[in-house]
Write a protein that holds these residues in place. Structure first.
Motif, mmCIF file in Angstrom:
data_model
loop_
_atom_site.group_PDB
_atom_site.id
_atom_site.type_symbol
_atom_site.label_atom_id
_atom_site.label_comp_id
_atom_site.label_asym_id
_atom_site.label_seq_id
_atom_site.Cartn_x
_atom_site.Cartn_y
_atom_site.Cartn_z
ATOM 1 N N VAL A 7 16.979 4.467 47.935
ATOM 2 C CA VAL A 7 16.034 3.880 46.987
ATOM 3 C C VAL A 7 14.614 4.264 47.397
ATOM 4 O O VAL A 7 13.808 4.704 46.578
ATOM 5 N N GLY A 14 15.637 -2.487 44.711
ATOM 6 C CA GLY A 14 15.371 -1.440 43.748
ATOM 7 C C GLY A 14 13.946 -0.933 43.787
ATOM 8 O O GLY A 14 13.071 -1.538 44.408
ATOM 9 N N PRO A 74 9.678 -0.073 46.137
ATOM 10 C CA PRO A 74 10.979 -0.483 46.680
ATOM 11 C C PRO A 74 10.904 -1.886 47.281
ATOM 12 O O PRO A 74 9.948 -2.223 47.970
#
Length: 129
Positions: free
Chosen positions: A79, A109, A97
């Motif tokens: 990510v 995410g 992130p």
């Protein structure tokens, strides 16, 4: 089960370069390219892993409002890598992130806007190791 999805982009070559860089960070490759002469109406490019394109871009008038596509990965480092590479490739920050515990406790995410403003995300649902 979804087999494939995609977005319409205004500048095909610019977006193809963006997605080649950003998605390489999570293990996706450019697997297929077809010019308008073959497809019949527009240029397309397919990205994926293990020889199967499942994310496509096509030249045209971008969707308004923009589209949101999330790519699931199995490691939070991917990510982070996606986010960094996507910004270097011309994407714009749309969410650094981090954990999004309002979705669930392990939801990690990052979000970037592609050159046409589509919200592209990498997400990991695994706990921190």
């Amino acid at each position: 089960m979804i087999d494939h999805t995609g977005v319409v982009v205004s500048d095909f070559e610019r977006s193809k370069k963006f997605y080649q860089s950003a998605l390489a960070a999570i293990g996706y490759d450019l697997l297929a390219k077809f010019p308008a002469a073959v497809i019949g109406h527009t240029d397309v490019a397919g990205f994926g892993e293990a020889g199967k394109p499942d994310f496509w871009i096509s030249k045209g008038t971008p969707n308004q409002p923009s589209i949101h596509v999330a790519f699931r990965v199995n490691d939070r480092k991917l990510v982070d890598e996606f986010y960094s590479v996507a910004l270097l490739a011309g994407g714009k920050d749309n969410g650094k992130p981090g954990l999004r515990t309002h979705f669930h406790p392990k939801y990690y995410g990052a979000f970037v806007l592609d050159p046409d403003g589509h919200n592209i995300q990498a997400v990991c649902h695994q706990p921190l190791e």
